[in-house]
Design a protein around this motif. Structure first.
Motif, PDB file in Angstrom:
ATOM      1  N   ASP A   1       0.841  -1.213   0.000  1.00  0.00           N
ATOM      2  CA  ASP A   1       0.000   0.000   0.000  1.00  0.00           C
ATOM      3  C   ASP A   1       0.868   1.250   0.000  1.00  0.00           C
ATOM      4  O   ASP A   1       0.564   2.238  -0.687  1.00  0.00           O
ATOM      5  CB  ASP A   1      -0.915   0.005   1.228  1.00  0.00           C
ATOM      6  CG  ASP A   1      -1.901  -1.156   1.212  1.00  0.00           C
ATOM      7  OD1 ASP A   1      -2.248  -1.604   0.090  1.00  0.00           O
ATOM      8  OD2 ASP A   1      -2.302  -1.608   2.302  1.00  0.00           O
ATOM      9  N   LYS A   2       1.952   1.213   0.794  1.00  0.00           N
ATOM     10  CA  LYS A   2       2.854   2.379   0.875  1.00  0.00           C
ATOM     11  C   LYS A   2       3.585   2.594  -0.450  1.00  0.00           C
ATOM     12  O   LYS A   2       3.784   3.743  -0.875  1.00  0.00           O
ATOM     13  CB  LYS A   2       3.877   2.147   2.000  1.00  0.00           C
ATOM     14  CG  LYS A   2       4.502   3.420   2.515  1.00  0.00           C
ATOM     15  CD  LYS A   2       3.523   4.229   3.346  1.00  0.00           C
ATOM     16  CE  LYS A   2       4.039   5.603   3.666  1.00  0.00           C
ATOM     17  NZ  LYS A   2       3.028   6.434   4.354  1.00  0.00           N
ATOM     18  N   ILE A   3       3.954   1.504  -1.114  1.00  0.00           N
ATOM     19  CA  ILE A   3       4.629   1.608  -2.423  1.00  0.00           C
ATOM     20  C   ILE A   3       3.685   2.227  -3.453  1.00  0.00           C
ATOM     21  O   ILE A   3       4.082   3.098  -4.234  1.00  0.00           O
ATOM     22  CB  ILE A   3       5.136   0.219  -2.883  1.00  0.00           C
ATOM     23  CG1 ILE A   3       6.303  -0.245  -2.000  1.00  0.00           C
ATOM     24  CG2 ILE A   3       5.592   0.251  -4.338  1.00  0.00           C
ATOM     25  CD1 ILE A   3       6.611  -1.729  -2.102  1.00  0.00           C
ATOM     26  N   ALA A   4       2.430   1.777  -3.440  1.00  0.00           N
ATOM     27  CA  ALA A   4       1.421   2.320  -4.366  1.00  0.00           C
ATOM     28  C   ALA A   4       1.184   3.803  -4.091  1.00  0.00           C
ATOM     29  O   ALA A   4       1.019   4.599  -5.027  1.00  0.00           O
ATOM     30  CB  ALA A   4       0.118   1.540  -4.212  1.00  0.00           C
ATOM     31  N   GLU A   5       1.193   4.174  -2.796  1.00  0.00           N
ATOM     32  CA  GLU A   5       0.997   5.587  -2.420  1.00  0.00           C
ATOM     33  C   GLU A   5       2.159   6.444  -2.908  1.00  0.00           C
ATOM     34  O   GLU A   5       1.965   7.584  -3.347  1.00  0.00           O
ATOM     35  CB  GLU A   5       0.874   5.674  -0.893  1.00  0.00           C
ATOM     36  CG  GLU A   5       0.419   7.030  -0.390  1.00  0.00           C
ATOM     37  CD  GLU A   5       0.458   7.140   1.122  1.00  0.00           C
ATOM     38  OE1 GLU A   5       0.709   8.259   1.606  1.00  0.00           O
ATOM     39  OE2 GLU A   5       0.266   6.115   1.807  1.00  0.00           O
ATOM     40  N   MET A   6       3.390   5.928  -2.796  1.00  0.00           N
ATOM     41  CA  MET A   6       4.575   6.674  -3.235  1.00  0.00           C
ATOM     42  C   MET A   6       4.612   6.822  -4.765  1.00  0.00           C
ATOM     43  O   MET A   6       5.092   7.829  -5.280  1.00  0.00           O
ATOM     44  CB  MET A   6       5.844   5.959  -2.757  1.00  0.00           C
ATOM     45  CG  MET A   6       6.100   6.105  -1.280  1.00  0.00           C
ATOM     46  SD  MET A   6       6.584   7.774  -0.849  1.00  0.00           S
ATOM     47  CE  MET A   6       6.324   7.761   0.901  1.00  0.00           C
TER      48      MET A   6
END
Length: 571
Positions: free
Chosen positions: A421-426
């Motif tokens: 999720d954090k990778i997608a947000e970045m």
């Protein structure tokens, strides 16, 4: 065979030669006299004095003597006046200096501790100030660019910094892979494929020389020596600018972009490349940037240059050598030597020998001596200067001189602070397809070293860094506590030594007093006059002594216990 004695050459001259020399000397003197007459220089005529036949001769002589005396008196007065003036000036200067010293001392006494605190706060070279400025940049920036050296990208990553950025709200993190021209092309493509799975990565080659006003003046004066057309090209700047401008449009506001990373990674040079001019100071030395600098790229974008990340002392020797700000003075020489030892252990030995054209070596000291001899770096007496060679070698490895490459890990393991999720947000808000295309164009535009010429390097993994100032303060306090404890132990040891010395001195004094007292008593006994004994009394005393000694010699047998002990002293 004895050597024959050589006779000294005779100084005698023939008469013809001697007369000839004398004649030439006379002619030379005549010539000088003629030249002197032409110039008008005449010998000063002697004072003929007053003729004896002149009337009032004595009076005239007295007047001449009086004039001489007056002139001498005038000269002495002038001398005294000059001396007085000099003394006055000296006194005034001394008073002024004393007043200045008083003001300084008063100011120092009044300020005291506050000045010491301000000096500590204003110390820009300290690790605390570096952490403080870095935190300012992270807090102020909307997008953070983590600059990585393409030769060791994993070693340039700081998990603490990435965690701090990921934990912040509405903050994006981009990876900029700098110095791509020092790595083989196949290795670069592998790293781009590895890193893009975590964060958006940009391939970049910063310009080593950029024109500014001062540089242009120098170039016009001596344009034949400096060729700026070679190294002024910057690759990947357009790609990065477009990526940031697109993000700015999606946000509908002006953004601040912070540039962070370890020392000698190329943070300031990336800002200069985006600006197209030399806006920030750049140098091969570590820690050139000491505070936050704001550079305006356009109306919608500001770049924030930051000081380097402070490496944690718990890292490996290789990470500390490559990523920390090492002091190259006398105190930091051990760190430099340890760092070079770690670098050589993580490299292919044969490739290092080929690159430096050095024969086989057993350890780092031998390698440094061979390199010093090859480069002609010698001290007095032909001793190889290994210390300076070590410093230069470390600068070469951290700078942009040596081409080496490290392989990415076989299996990609995400760090604990990164989730899908954090990778997608970045990655949200960035056009990743365009980014890949532009990266491929930059990769195709450059020339790369071959795998054979590049040194194979084994990375030590991610480097831990200190982002928060409190951690640095804790380390400093621990060091202070250790120092204070050592000082207390030394003080206690010194006190115990002093006590022992005092006890020993008192005992010695007592012994001396006792000995002196015994000597006085003996002298007194000797000084007393004993009464004269008669012959009969003397005979009785001798008989009594004889009777006392007989039973000891006859009745007693000498046992082992009664044997004389030669180690004892009887007083």
């Amino acid at each position: 065979m004895k050597r024959p004695k050589l006779k000294k050459a005779s100084k005698r001259l023939s008469c013809h030669k001697r007369y000839k020399i004398q004649k030439k000397i006379r002619e030379h003197h005549r010539k000088l006299r003629k030249e002197a007459k032409k110039r008008g220089h005449k010998k000063p005529k002697k004072d003929p004095g007053i003729p004896s036949a002149a009337p009032f001769k004595e009076e005239l002589l007295r007047e001449a003597e009086q004039r001489k005396q007056r002139l001498e008196e005038l000269k002495q007065k002038q001398k005294l006046d000059r001396q007085k003036e000099l003394e006055k000036k000296r006194k005034l200067d001394a008073k002024k200096n004393a007043a200045k010293i008083k003001e300084k001392t008063e100011g120092k006494e009044s300020s005291g501790k506050s000045e010491a605190k301000t000096n500590k706060q204003l110390d820009k070279n300290s690790k605390k100030s570096f952490c403080r400025e870095l935190k300012k940049v992270i807090e102020a920036s909307d997008v953070v660019l983590e600059v990585l050296d393409a030769r060791d990208p994993l070693g340039c990553r700081c998990p603490q910094l990435e965690q701090a950025v990921c934990s912040g709200e509405d903050k994006k993190l981009l990876l900029v892979l700098n110095k791509i021209d020092l790595v083989p092309k196949e290795n670069l493509e592998k790293w781009l494929n590895y890193l893009k799975n975590e964060f958006p990565t940009v391939a970049f080659k910063s310009a080593t020389l950029l024109k500014d006003r001062t540089m242009q003046e120098k170039v016009t004066k001596r344009s034949a020596r400096i060729d700026l057309s070679r190294n002024t090209e910057c690759f990947g700047s357009e790609c990065l600018l477009k990526l940031l401008q697109e993000h700015c449009k999606t946000q509908n506001k002006a953004i601040q972009v912070g540039v962070v990373g370890f020392p000698n990674v190329g943070k300031s040079s990336i800002i200069n490349g985006l600006k197209g001019a030399r806006a920030c100071n750049v140098g091969p030395a570590r820690g050139v940037t000491k505070s936050m600098q704001i550079v305006h790229i356009d109306k919608q974008m500001k770049m924030l240059d930051s000081p380097s990340i402070v490496a944690d002392p718990s890292n490996s020797a290789l990470a500390l050598a490559m990523r920390s700000i090492i002091d190259t003075g006398e105190s930091g020489l051990t760190d430099v030597l340890q760092g070079i030892d770690a670098i050589l252990n993580h490299c292919n030995k044969q490739q290092v020998m080929m690159f430096y054209s050095v024969p086989d070596f057993r350890n780092t000291e031998e390698f440094l001596t061979l390199l010093a001899q090859k480069r002609g770096m010698l001290k007095k007496g032909g001793v190889p200067d290994t210390e300076n060679v070590a410093k230069l070698l470390l600068c070469d490895w951290t700078g942009a001189k040596i081409s080496y490459h490290s392989q990415p890990p076989a299996y990609q393991r995400l760090p604990p602070y990164l989730t899908e999720d954090k990778i997608a947000e970045m990655q949200k808000g960035f056009n990743l397809k365009k980014l890949e295309e532009e990266n491929s164009t930059t990769v195709a535009a450059l020339k790369y070293p071959s795998l054979a010429s590049s040194i194979a390097f084994q990375s030590a993994g991610m480097t831990n860094g200190t982002v928060e100032e409190t951690k640095v303060l804790e380390e400093a306090s621990e060091q202070e506590n250790l120092a204070t404890s050592e000082e207390e132990e030394e003080a206690n040891f010194a006190e115990s030594d002093d006590e022992q010395d005092n006890v020993e001195e008192e005992e010695e004094k007592k012994n001396i007093k006792e000995e002196s007292h015994v000597q006085v008593i003996r002298k007194a006994n000797l000084g007393k006059r004993q009464p004269r004994c008669t012959n009969a009394e003397k005979e009785r005393a001798a008989e009594s002594r004889h009777s006392d000694l007989l039973p000891l010699s006859l009745d007693k047998v000498a046992d082992e216990d009664d044997a004389y002990d030669f180690n004892t002293d009887y007083v």
